[in-house]
Design an enzyme around this catalytic site. Structure first.
Site, PDB file in Angstrom:
ATOM      1  N   ASP A  60      -6.194   2.346  -3.066  1.00 24.88           N
ATOM      2  CA  ASP A  60      -7.408   2.304  -2.241  1.00 24.88           C
ATOM      3  C   ASP A  60      -7.585   3.545  -1.372  1.00 24.88           C
ATOM      4  OD1 ASP A  60      -5.350   1.645  -0.533  1.00 24.88           O
ATOM      5  OD2 ASP A  60      -6.282  -0.190   0.243  1.00 24.88           O
ATOM      6  N   ARG A  61      -6.557   4.388  -1.267  1.00 26.44           N
ATOM      7  CA  ARG A  61      -6.710   5.628  -0.497  1.00 26.44           C
ATOM      8  C   ARG A  61      -6.939   6.808  -1.421  1.00 26.44           C
ATOM      9  NH1 ARG A  61      -2.554   5.626   4.590  1.00 26.44           N
ATOM     10  NH2 ARG A  61      -2.883   3.434   5.138  1.00 26.44           N
TER      11      ARG A  61
ATOM     12  N   SER B 117       0.791  -1.220   0.000  1.00 20.44           N
ATOM     13  CA  SER B 117       0.000   0.000   0.000  1.00 20.44           C
ATOM     14  C   SER B 117       0.826   1.274   0.000  1.00 20.44           C
ATOM     15  CB  SER B 117      -0.967  -0.040   1.178  1.00 20.44           C
ATOM     16  OG  SER B 117      -1.824   1.062   1.141  1.00 20.44           O
ATOM     17  N   HIS B 118       0.692   2.055   1.073  1.00 19.14           N
ATOM     18  CA  HIS B 118       1.326   3.372   1.146  1.00 19.14           C
ATOM     19  C   HIS B 118       2.792   3.282   1.561  1.00 19.14           C
ATOM     20  CE1 HIS B 118      -0.166   2.080   4.974  1.00 19.14           C
ATOM     21  NE2 HIS B 118       0.684   2.881   5.569  1.00 19.14           N
TER      22      HIS B 118
ATOM     23  N   THR C 123      -9.670  -0.447  13.447  1.00 16.33           N
ATOM     24  CA  THR C 123      -8.925  -0.006  12.264  1.00 16.33           C
ATOM     25  C   THR C 123      -8.702  -1.167  11.297  1.00 16.33           C
ATOM     26  OG1 THR C 123      -7.832   1.776  13.427  1.00 16.33           O
ATOM     27  CG2 THR C 123      -6.668   0.870  11.540  1.00 16.33           C
TER      28      THR C 123
ATOM     29  N   LYS D 188     -11.614  -0.256   0.439  1.00 12.83           N
ATOM     30  CA  LYS D 188     -11.721   1.183   0.226  1.00 12.83           C
ATOM     31  C   LYS D 188     -11.258   1.481  -1.197  1.00 12.83           C
ATOM     32  CE  LYS D 188      -7.367   2.133   2.737  1.00 12.83           C
ATOM     33  NZ  LYS D 188      -7.048   0.870   3.436  1.00 12.83           N
TER      34      LYS D 188
ATOM     35  N   ASP E 140      -3.042   6.286  -3.354  1.00 13.99           N
ATOM     36  CA  ASP E 140      -1.841   5.676  -2.770  1.00 13.99           C
ATOM     37  C   ASP E 140      -1.269   4.543  -3.614  1.00 13.99           C
ATOM     38  OD1 ASP E 140      -3.771   3.746  -2.230  1.00 13.99           O
ATOM     39  OD2 ASP E 140      -2.815   3.142  -0.357  1.00 13.99           O
TER      40      ASP E 140
ATOM     41  N   ASP F 274      -1.498   1.282  -3.721  1.00 18.39           N
ATOM     42  CA  ASP F 274      -2.377   0.253  -4.278  1.00 18.39           C
ATOM     43  C   ASP F 274      -3.751   0.783  -4.678  1.00 18.39           C
ATOM     44  OD1 ASP F 274      -2.949   0.630  -1.574  1.00 18.39           O
ATOM     45  OD2 ASP F 274      -3.775  -1.391  -1.349  1.00 18.39           O
TER      46      ASP F 274
HETATM   47  C1  VG1 Z   1      -3.143   1.845   8.366  1.00 15.04           C
HETATM   48  C2  VG1 Z   1      -4.323   2.767   8.564  1.00 15.04           C
HETATM   49  C3  VG1 Z   1      -5.617   1.988   8.439  1.00 15.04           C
HETATM   50  C4  VG1 Z   1      -5.664   1.287   7.084  1.00 15.04           C
HETATM   51  C5  VG1 Z   1      -4.418   0.433   6.911  1.00 15.04           C
HETATM   52  C6  VG1 Z   1      -4.340  -0.167   5.535  1.00 15.04           C
HETATM   53  O1  VG1 Z   1      -3.144   0.845   9.355  1.00 15.04           O
HETATM   54  O2  VG1 Z   1      -4.252   3.399   9.816  1.00 15.04           O
HETATM   55  O3  VG1 Z   1      -6.712   2.848   8.598  1.00 15.04           O
HETATM   56  O4  VG1 Z   1      -6.792   0.466   6.978  1.00 15.04           O
HETATM   57  O5  VG1 Z   1      -3.242   1.226   7.094  1.00 15.04           O
HETATM   58  O6  VG1 Z   1      -4.389   0.823   4.559  1.00 15.04           O
HETATM   59  P1  VG1 Z   1      -2.201   0.909  10.671  1.00 15.04           P
HETATM   60  O7  VG1 Z   1      -2.415  -0.387  11.383  1.00 15.04           O
HETATM   61  O8  VG1 Z   1      -0.814   1.131  10.182  1.00 15.04           O
HETATM   62  O9  VG1 Z   1      -2.693   2.107  11.428  1.00 15.04           O
HETATM   63  V1  VG1 Z   1      -3.640   0.533   3.078  1.00 15.04           V
HETATM   64  O10 VG1 Z   1      -4.011   1.794   2.103  1.00 15.04           O
HETATM   65  O11 VG1 Z   1      -2.221   0.078   3.635  1.00 15.04           O
HETATM   66  O12 VG1 Z   1      -4.292  -0.928   2.480  1.00 15.04           O
HETATM   67 CO    CO Z   2      -3.587   1.340   0.265  1.00 15.96          CO
END
Ligand code: VG1
Ligand code: CO
Length: 546
Positions: free
Chosen positions: A284-285, A116-117, A347, A379, A280, A282
Site C-alpha cells: 500500500d506504500r 506492512s512495513h 494519521t 492507500k 512496501d 503489503d
Molecule cells: C504509520 C504511518 C501512517 C500509516 C501507518 C500504516 O503509522 O505513520 O501514516 O498510515 O503506518 O501504514 P504510525 O502510527 O506508526 O505513525 V502501513 O503501510 O503500515 O499499512
Molecule cells: Co503498508
C-alpha cells in the site's frame, strides 16, 4: 468435521493501533492469541447481525505465519456461519487488492494479514486488521468494540476440519462454508486498467523508457510484474525482488530512501533508469524516484492532485484532497488553486473512509509514502506508480522536471520526518506529557525568526459522522506556516517510536535547491529546545531520517 468451543482467557494489549493489531510473531504464536482476536472480530460482527451466510475476503502479504493464520481463520469463519470466504491464492492479497475485492464482490468485509512495513520472519512482526464493506479499515468504533471483546471473551469457536489447499484457484467446502481461492492479481489489475491510459504507457515503454520497480521481496511484486511487465510491456527484469518471501529477504520492506537503499544507489549512479519505484510489505506504500531525486510523498500527493486529469479515471477533475495532519501542506496549495476542499485528518488511512464514501475527497495521502484515491479505501502503492507512469507518458517530462515545475508553480514545502525507534515507552510518554503541558504557553512566543501561531494536541472531528478523535499529535504551527509535529507511532512493536515531523515553505525558486536537512535546521533546533526529545529518549540522533 466438528465445530468445537474452546475455553480461553483474554490477553492484555489486543487494542488495534494505527492499522490493526501488530505484534511480534512469537506473541501471535501463543496458543489462543490469534484465535481470541479473530473471535472478537466475529463477536463484533455478530452484534451487528452481519455474519450469517455472508462473504468475507481474506489474504495477506505472505510474511511468516500468513499461511498458518489463514487456515485458523478459515476454520473459525466456518464455525461462525460465514457463507463464503474469498482467499487469495497462496494466501496472498496485497492490502489494496483486499480493498478492491471487497468492493467488487460486494463482500461484508475482509481480514488483512500484514504488519506492512515492519520486518517479517520468525523473529519479525505479524499483524491482523479488519476492513468493512466499503473496503477500508474499520473505523474506531468498530476497532474499539473488537478490543472490548478481546478483554472479556471466555471461549472461541473453531472447526476441526483439515487444512485447505490454498495453492489452486477454485472452490472448496469447509463445513457449510465455501472457500473460493481466487487469483491474487486479476481483479486488481482490471481496476487499474480502467483508471489509467495503458496504451500511452505501453507506447512509452516501446519508445525505450526504462524503469526499475523494487518489490522489496514483498507482496507488490506479483502485481507489478503482471501489470508493468505483463500488461504494459516493460522489459522482463524491470520489476526486481518480485517474489514475496516470508522474511522479505531479511530486509525492512519500507519504501523510503533509507530502507530501499539498493534502488536509491541505482538511481544516483551512472546506470540509472528513467524512473524508479518501490512498494512496501503489503503493497500500500510507494516511493517515486527520479535521477538523484527521491520524491517527497507529500509532494507526490500534491503533484498527482495538480495533474489528476491526465489519467482517464480522473478526467472529470477531483472533488477534494485529504491529507493526514503530519503530511506537508503542499497539497493544500494545489487544492486552493483548483478551488476544491482540503481535509486534514489524523494519521492512518481509516480516517479517509468517510470522506471518500461521501464524495468529499477524491485523492488522499500521507507523508509515510502513502497515496491513494476513491478507487478503493486503502492507500495503494502500484496505483501511485501507475499514476506517475501515466503522467510521464502524457507530458513527456521526467520525474525531475515534473517536480521542478511543480515547485516553480506552487513553491516548495521542505519536509522531513525524524524517527526515534524503540525508545523506552515511559520516557517517550513522559516527553509527550511534558510537551502537552507546555502548549498553552507557546502561542505568541518567538524562536529565532519564527513566531508560534498555534500550539495544540490535534483533535479531529469527522465532518461526515461528527465522531471525535483526540490526542492525535502535538503541532506547533508558526505564523509563516512552518510546522513542528510530534506524535508516538501506533504501529511499532518494540518500546515506543517517536516521530518528529518538520515542514517549512519556500516560495523563492532560487532557494528550491537546498539540502532538506539544512533548510529545516532552525526548526529541528526549536523542536529539541521545546521537547528535549534527544535528552528524554537518551539518543544522540534519530534512528531514521526520511
Ligand atoms: C504509520 C504511518 C501512517 C500509516 C501507518 C500504516 O503509522 O505513520 O501514516 O498510515 O503506518 O501504514 P504510525 O502510527 O506508526 O505513525 V502501513 O503501510 O503500515 O499499512
Ligand atoms: Co503498508
Amino acid at each position: 468435521m466438528t465445530i468445537l468451543t474452546i475455553a480461553t482467557t483474554p490477553f492484555a494489549g489486543q487494542r488495534p493501533g494505527t492499522s490493526g493489531l501488530r505484534k511480534k510473531v512469537t506473541e501471535f504464536q501463543q496458543p489462543g492469541y490469534l484465535e481470541n482476536f479473530v473471535e472478537a472480530i466475529f463477536l463484533t460482527l455478530d452484534a451487528l447481525g452481519e455474519v450469517q451466510g455472508r462473504t468475507l475476503v481474506l489474504g495477506g502479504d505472505g510474511r511468516y505465519f500468513n499461511r498458518a493464520a489463514i487456515q485458523t481463520i478459515l476454520r473459525m469463519a466456518a464455525a461462525h456461519g460465514v457463507g463464503r470466504v474469498l482467499v487469495g491464492r497462496g494466501g496472498i492479497l496485497s492490502t489494496p487488492a483486499v480493498s478492491c475485492v471487497i468492493r467488487k464482490r460486494a463482500a461484508l468485509g475482509g481480514i488483512v494479514l500484514s504488519a506492512s512495513h515492519n520486518p517479517g520472519g520468525p523473529d519479525g512482526d505479524f499483524g491482523i486488521k479488519y476492513n468493512i464493506d466499503n473496503g477500508g479499515p474499520a473505523p474506531e468504533k468498530i476497532t474499539e468494540a473488537i478490543y472490548a471483546h478481546t478483554q472479556t471473551l471466555t471461549s472461541y469457536r473453531i472447526s476441526d476440519a483439515d487444512p485447505v489447499d490454498l495453492d489452486q484457484t477454485g472452490s472448496i467446502r469447509l463445513e457449510d462454508m465455501e472457500v473460493e481461492v481466487i487469483d491474487s492479481v486479476s481483479d486488481y489489475a482490471e481496476l487499474m486498467a480502467g483508471l489509467f491510459d495503458f496504451d500511452a504507457i505501453r507506447a512509452l515503454f516501446q519508445r525505450g523508457f526504462t524503469m526499475r520497480f523494487d518489490g522489496m521481496h514483498a507482496v507488490s511484486g506479483p502485481y507489478a510484474k503482471a501489470i508493468i511487465e505483463g500488461m504494459l510491456g516493460a522489459p522482463a527484469g524491470t520489476v526486481v525482488n518480485a517474489e514475496p518471501l516470508e522474511d522479505f529477504g531479511g530486509h525492512h520492506p519500507d519504501p523510503n530512501p533509507v530502507n530501499a537503499a539498493e534502488l536509491i544507489a541505482l538511481m544516483d549512479g551512472p546506470n540509472a533508469p528513467d524512473f524508479g519505484a518501490a512498494s512496501d510489505g503489503d503493497g500500500d506504500r510507494n516511493m517515486i524516484v527520479g535521477r538523484k531525486l527521491a520524491v517527497s510523498p507529500s509532494d507526490s500527493l500534491a503533484i498527482i492532485a495538480a495533474n489528476a486529469t491526465v489519467a482517464p479515471g480522473y478526467r472529470g477533475g477531483i472533488k477534494g484532497i485529504a491529507r493526514s495532519m503530519p503530511t506537508s501542506q503542499a497539497a493544500d496549495r494545489v487544492a486552493a488553486a483548483l478551488g476544491v476542499s482540503c481535509f486534514e485528518t489524523p494519521t492512518g488511512w481509516k480516517y479517509f473512509g468517510n470522506l471518500l464514501d461521501a464524495g468529499l475527497a477524491t485523492l488522499c495521502g500521507e507523508e509515510s509514502y502513502g497515496t491513494g484515491s476513491m478507487h478503493i479505501r486503502e492507500k495503494d502503492g502500484v496505483w501511485a506508480v501507475l499514476f506517475w507512469l501515466n503522467l510521464i507518458a502524457a507530458t513527456g517530462k521526467s520525474v525531475n522536471e515534473l517536480v521542478q515545475d511543480h515547485w516553480a508553480r506552487f513553491g516548495r514545502n521542505y519536509y522531513s520526518r525524524h524517527d526515534y525507534e524503540a525508545v523506552d515507552a515511559a520516557a517517550a510518554n513522559a516527553m509527550m506529557d511534558a510537551l502537552r503541558g507546555k502548549l498553552a504557553g507557546l502561542a505568541g512566543q518567538t524562536f529565532g525568526g519564527f513566531r508560534v501561531e498555534l500550539a495544540d494536541d490535534f483533535t479531529y472531528t469527522d465532518p461526515v459522522d461528527q465522531s471525535v478523535s483526540t490526542r492525535q499529535g502535538v503541532r506547533i504551527i508558526m505564523t509563516d506556516g512552518s510546522r513542528i509535529v510530534l506524535r508516538l507511532s501506533g504501529t511499532g512493536t518494540e518500546g515506543a517510536t517517536v516521530r518528529l515531523y518538520l515542514e517549512r515553505y519556500e516560495a523563492d525558486p532560487a532557494r528550491h535547491g537546498l539540502d532538506t536537512q539544512d533548510a529545516l535546521a532552525p526548526l529541528i533546533a526549536i523542536a529539541e529546545q521545546v521537547s528535549a526529545l534527544k535528552q528524554r529518549a537518551g539518543r544522540e540522533e534519530p534512528s531514521v531520517v526520511t
